[in-house]
Design a protein around this motif. Structure first.
Motif, PDB file in Angstrom:
ATOM      1  N   ASP A  45       0.811  -1.224   0.000  1.00 21.21           N
ATOM      2  CA  ASP A  45       0.000   0.000   0.000  1.00 21.21           C
ATOM      3  C   ASP A  45       0.841   1.268   0.000  1.00 21.21           C
ATOM      4  N   THR A  46       2.138   1.145  -0.287  1.00 25.73           N
ATOM      5  CA  THR A  46       3.038   2.294  -0.248  1.00 25.73           C
ATOM      6  C   THR A  46       3.737   2.449  -1.588  1.00 25.73           C
ATOM      7  N   PHE A  47       3.726   3.659  -2.139  1.00 24.47           N
ATOM      8  CA  PHE A  47       4.302   3.905  -3.463  1.00 24.47           C
ATOM      9  C   PHE A  47       5.285   5.065  -3.370  1.00 24.47           C
ATOM     10  N   VAL A  48       6.548   4.785  -3.691  1.00 20.78           N
ATOM     11  CA  VAL A  48       7.577   5.824  -3.670  1.00 20.78           C
ATOM     12  C   VAL A  48       7.681   6.409  -5.077  1.00 20.78           C
ATOM     13  N   VAL A  49       7.306   7.677  -5.213  1.00 20.47           N
ATOM     14  CA  VAL A  49       7.366   8.365  -6.507  1.00 20.47           C
ATOM     15  C   VAL A  49       8.589   9.280  -6.498  1.00 20.47           C
ATOM     16  N   MET A  50       9.452   9.127  -7.509  1.00 17.48           N
ATOM     17  CA  MET A  50      10.672   9.929  -7.597  1.00 17.48           C
ATOM     18  C   MET A  50      10.582  10.850  -8.807  1.00 17.48           C
ATOM     19  N   GLY A  51      10.915  12.121  -8.592  1.00 16.66           N
ATOM     20  CA  GLY A  51      10.810  13.104  -9.670  1.00 16.66           C
ATOM     21  C   GLY A  51      11.826  14.219  -9.520  1.00 16.66           C
ATOM     22  N   ARG A  52      11.556  15.341 -10.221  1.00 17.79           N
ATOM     23  CA  ARG A  52      12.510  16.446 -10.313  1.00 17.79           C
ATOM     24  C   ARG A  52      12.349  17.499  -9.231  1.00 17.79           C
ATOM     25  N   GLY A  53      11.136  17.709  -8.713  1.00 19.77           N
ATOM     26  CA  GLY A  53      10.958  18.791  -7.751  1.00 19.77           C
ATOM     27  C   GLY A  53       9.561  18.824  -7.167  1.00 19.77           C
ATOM     28  N   GLU A  54       9.380  19.717  -6.186  1.00 19.61           N
ATOM     29  CA  GLU A  54       8.105  19.817  -5.487  1.00 19.61           C
ATOM     30  C   GLU A  54       6.969  20.227  -6.421  1.00 19.61           C
ATOM     31  N   LEU A  55       7.250  21.123  -7.381  1.00 20.00           N
ATOM     32  CA  LEU A  55       6.190  21.567  -8.296  1.00 20.00           C
ATOM     33  C   LEU A  55       5.681  20.415  -9.143  1.00 20.00           C
ATOM     34  N   GLN A  56       6.595  19.605  -9.664  1.00 19.78           N
ATOM     35  CA  GLN A  56       6.187  18.463 -10.480  1.00 19.78           C
ATOM     36  C   GLN A  56       5.309  17.510  -9.661  1.00 19.78           C
ATOM     37  N   MET A  57       5.700  17.275  -8.397  1.00 23.63           N
ATOM     38  CA  MET A  57       4.926  16.380  -7.530  1.00 23.63           C
ATOM     39  C   MET A  57       3.550  16.980  -7.212  1.00 23.63           C
ATOM     40  N   SER A  58       3.516  18.272  -6.897  1.00 26.47           N
ATOM     41  CA  SER A  58       2.241  18.883  -6.524  1.00 26.47           C
ATOM     42  C   SER A  58       1.283  18.913  -7.711  1.00 26.47           C
ATOM     43  N   ILE A  59       1.804  19.080  -8.921  1.00 22.29           N
ATOM     44  CA  ILE A  59       0.950  19.042 -10.113  1.00 22.29           C
ATOM     45  C   ILE A  59       0.335  17.647 -10.270  1.00 22.29           C
ATOM     46  N   LEU A  60       1.144  16.605 -10.065  1.00 25.79           N
ATOM     47  CA  LEU A  60       0.632  15.236 -10.149  1.00 25.79           C
ATOM     48  C   LEU A  60      -0.446  14.992  -9.101  1.00 25.79           C
ATOM     49  N   ILE A  61      -0.190  15.419  -7.862  1.00 30.10           N
ATOM     50  CA  ILE A  61      -1.158  15.213  -6.778  1.00 30.10           C
ATOM     51  C   ILE A  61      -2.448  15.980  -7.060  1.00 30.10           C
ATOM     52  N   GLU A  62      -2.315  17.229  -7.509  1.00 29.26           N
ATOM     53  CA  GLU A  62      -3.499  18.050  -7.802  1.00 29.26           C
ATOM     54  C   GLU A  62      -4.315  17.438  -8.942  1.00 29.26           C
ATOM     55  N   THR A  63      -3.629  16.895  -9.946  1.00 33.41           N
ATOM     56  CA  THR A  63      -4.322  16.245 -11.061  1.00 33.41           C
ATOM     57  C   THR A  63      -5.102  15.029 -10.566  1.00 33.41           C
ATOM     58  N   MET A  64      -4.466  14.198  -9.731  1.00 34.99           N
ATOM     59  CA  MET A  64      -5.145  13.016  -9.186  1.00 34.99           C
ATOM     60  C   MET A  64      -6.329  13.426  -8.319  1.00 34.99           C
ATOM     61  N   ARG A  65      -6.143  14.472  -7.546  1.00 37.09           N
ATOM     62  CA  ARG A  65      -7.215  14.945  -6.673  1.00 37.09           C
ATOM     63  C   ARG A  65      -8.447  15.332  -7.486  1.00 37.09           C
ATOM     64  N   ARG A  66      -8.221  16.004  -8.613  1.00 37.03           N
ATOM     65  CA  ARG A  66      -9.338  16.441  -9.449  1.00 37.03           C
ATOM     66  C   ARG A  66      -9.996  15.273 -10.170  1.00 37.03           C
ATOM     67  N   GLU A  67      -9.272  14.166 -10.279  1.00 36.08           N
ATOM     68  CA  GLU A  67      -9.841  12.975 -10.914  1.00 36.08           C
ATOM     69  C   GLU A  67     -10.673  12.152  -9.940  1.00 36.08           C
ATOM     70  N   GLY A  68     -10.686  12.542  -8.649  1.00 41.03           N
ATOM     71  CA  GLY A  68     -11.493  11.832  -7.661  1.00 41.03           C
ATOM     72  C   GLY A  68     -10.710  10.934  -6.727  1.00 41.03           C
TER      73      GLY A  68
END
Length: 606
Positions: free
Chosen positions: A353-376
């Motif tokens: 139940d744990t997923f480690v997501v690795m990326g370039r920066g906080e903005l890239q991560m927050s965009i992904l989270i915000e997109t998922m949030r809007r998808e429900g």
């Protein structure tokens, strides 16, 4: 159409220097859109988040016709967090249009995108945009651009770049500052002259490199990329060169771009940027070629991620109230879909139940989270952490080059704050306009949680930009958040009475009438320790009344936590709970009697 009638060019620049605006102007002026077809400004920013934030997140391509030549234009992101988009985009083009703000000059992302373009040997055209600004300084900025090209080891041909001065909002480009030009035709003429015609032999073995993926509810997965050699036909069998080997696949429909539309074609040829549907197991970096005589192209390589976050199922008592996608299976499927489209992200699953997501920066991560949030989706995310590596037996960490532009009076406080975060000033420039530009080299972890503090210190007048600057030996401990948290000790609804009496304790994140649960953080303590509080307490009613006891309670407005602020604020033992309707901050361990207590020294006692 022969190969000589194609030009492929990318628009590159620092964030907010006018890339998308100038592409819009090219679309209107080339006759791609008529006035009665105009839908909105910045038509290239089709994503809701892009329109809201005024930034480009996803690279997009369009095409215009000018003097009988098809010009494929790719609009790229300017933020370094989306560098994966930039790197794979540049694989498709033969030249770049470098936009630089005529007042701000080259900034960190300017260096980042230009470095990638020069390394690929692309022909540059320089445009000094926003020439209408009152604080413009075109000659100084041009000198800075030359210095940047020399610093990035540009060859003689690349240093001999043409220069234009533009106002993208008005759709005007000048060869000399303030000449009588009334449109962007000087730039379009220069593109035909400077950018080489697309190379490739239409009669050679087909080679199509996948640089981006799209999805259609009707056509399924759509691969976007450039045909480097040969021709690609609709409804034809080919070989797909993947990391595992060559697979037999069949195309359904091939498309070319005209304006923002995809147009079906029977066949597309070398030099064009196209889209192909019908191949479901295709991935970025794959090559479509002959099955009997496969000739794969070099796979796309992007810089390694520097930051990681843990995504997990929402386990709070309010789980499932807002979202429709709440299970670990659904979260995992969504993240696996994301890493197929976004090559700069990586995913690891250390626990079910744990997923480690690795990326370039906080903005890239927050965009992904915000997109998922809007998808429900509902999920919990941890504090961002940097990814270290071992080099020659020593621990190394990612470093960032930070460029700060702020009024002179705030340079002292900014330098002091960055020094505590192991930042070192490497350059300072004061052009004499009341603002100073300073550069620092700082560990990437030193920037986590700093942006909000920076805006407070500079009264909202400072501009902070940063870019990855290699690895360096571990810089030592960096102090974390100096304040503790106010934590709800029970489930219920907040009341005016309790909030009024808690206000002296710190800054509250919730107003009255808000549902809370045990372990949810409702505010920031003034002191360095965590404090469990009762925010649901109601006033005891008696039959005794005295003068002044029932005066109206004046409440300070609550500090509403945005997603970015929450990710910056949380500590290592805290999580951000994200649902379609709410952003909450909570402790990892909710019951107070099971939670480790923080000592004065900031260490946890079990």
């Amino acid at each position: 159409m022969s190969k000589n009638e194609f030009r492929n060019i990318a628009i590159i620049a620092h964030v907010d220097h006018g890339k998308t605006t100038i592409v819009d102007a090219m679309l209107w002026q080339s006759g791609t859109f008529r006035d009665n077809e105009r839908v909105a400004e910045r038509v290239m920013d089709s994503n809701d988040l892009e329109r809201e934030r005024g930034i480009t997140i996803l690279a997009k391509n369009t095409a215009i016709y000018y003097k009988g030549v098809k010009i494929n234009i790719v609009d790229t992101p300017g933020h370094a967090d989306f560098g994966g988009e930039v790197e794979r985009t540049l694989q498709m083009v033969d030249g770049v249009l470098l936009l630089v703000d005529a007042a701000e000059g080259p900034l960190p992302q300017t260096r980042f995108v230009l470095q990638k373009a020069l390394a690929l040997g692309l022909a540059p055209i320089v445009v000094l945009n926003k020439i209408d600004r009152h604080d413009r300084r075109p000659q100084e900025v041009l000198d800075e651009i030359y210095d940047l090209f020399i610093d990035l080891d540009a060859d003689e041909d690349q240093l001999d770049f043409p220069v234009f001065y533009s106002d993208a909002r008005k759709g005007v480009a000048h060869i000399e500052v303030d000449d009588d030009s009334e449109n962007l035709m000087p730039i379009l003429d220069e593109i035909l002259k400077t950018v080489p015609p697309s190379s490739g032999d239409p009669e050679a073995t087909p080679q199509f490199l996948v640089t981006s993926l799209d999805y259609s509810d009707y056509m399924g997965k759509i691969a976007i990329g450039r045909v480097f050699n040969g021709r690609i036909n609709s409804a034809t069998t080919y070989g797909l060169c993947t990391e595992e080997g060559v697979k037999r696949v069949k195309t359904a429909v091939v498309y070319t771009h005209e304006g923002l539309k995809r147009v079906e074609q029977e066949s597309v040829e070398a030099g064009d940027i196209v889209a192909i549907s019908g191949i479901e197991d295709i991935a970025i970096g794959d090559t479509l070629t002959l099955l009997d005589d496969p000739k794969p192209l070099k796979r796309i390589a992007v810089d390694e991620p520097t930051l990681s976050m843990v995504f997990s199922v929402n386990t709070s008592p309010f789980s499932g109230r807002d979202g429709t996608l709440v299970t670990s299976r659904q979260i995992r499927a969504r993240l696996e879909k994301e890493i197929v489209h976004n090559v700069s992200l990586k995913l690891e699953v250390p626990e079910p139940d744990t997923f480690v997501v690795m990326g370039r920066g906080e903005l890239q991560m927050s965009i992904l989270i915000e997109t998922m949030r809007r998808e429900g989706f509902e999920l919990s995310v941890s504090k961002p952490e940097v990814l270290t590596r071992e080099i020659k037996g020593k621990l190394h960490e990612p470093m960032e080059l930070v460029v700060i532009d702020c009024p002179e009076e705030f340079v002292g406080i900014v330098t002091e704050k960055l020094a505590t975060r192991k930042g070192r000033m490497v350059q300072m420039h004061n052009p004499g306009h009341g603002r100073a530009r300073t550069e620092y080299r700082i560990p990437a972890r030193g920037l986590i949680g700093y942006r909000t503090e920076f805006l407070t210190d500079t009264r909202g007048t400072g501009i902070l930009n940063h870019i990855f600057d290699g690895y360096a030996p571990w810089q030592g401990d960096i102090p974390g958040r100096l304040t503790g948290a106010l934590i709800s000790d029970r489930t219920g609804k907040t009341t005016n009475y309790s909030i009024f009496h808690l206000q002296p304790r710190g800054i509250l994140f919730t107003g009255p009438g808000v549902a809370v649960y045990e372990g949810m953080i409702v505010g920031e303590n003034n002191r360095d320790n965590d404090l469990d509080v009762n925010v649901t307490r109601e006033k005891k009613l008696t039959n005794v009344r005295a003068s002044g006891t029932d005066d109206a309670m004046r409440l300070t407005p609550a500090k509403v936590m945005t997603l970015e602020h929450a990710l910056e604020w949380i500590d290592i033992d805290e999580l951000v709970e994200v649902t379609p309707k709410d952003i909450r901050v909570r402790k990892r361990v909710l019951p107070a009697n099971m939670r480790p207590k923080k000592s004065k020294a900031g260490k946890e006692d079990s």
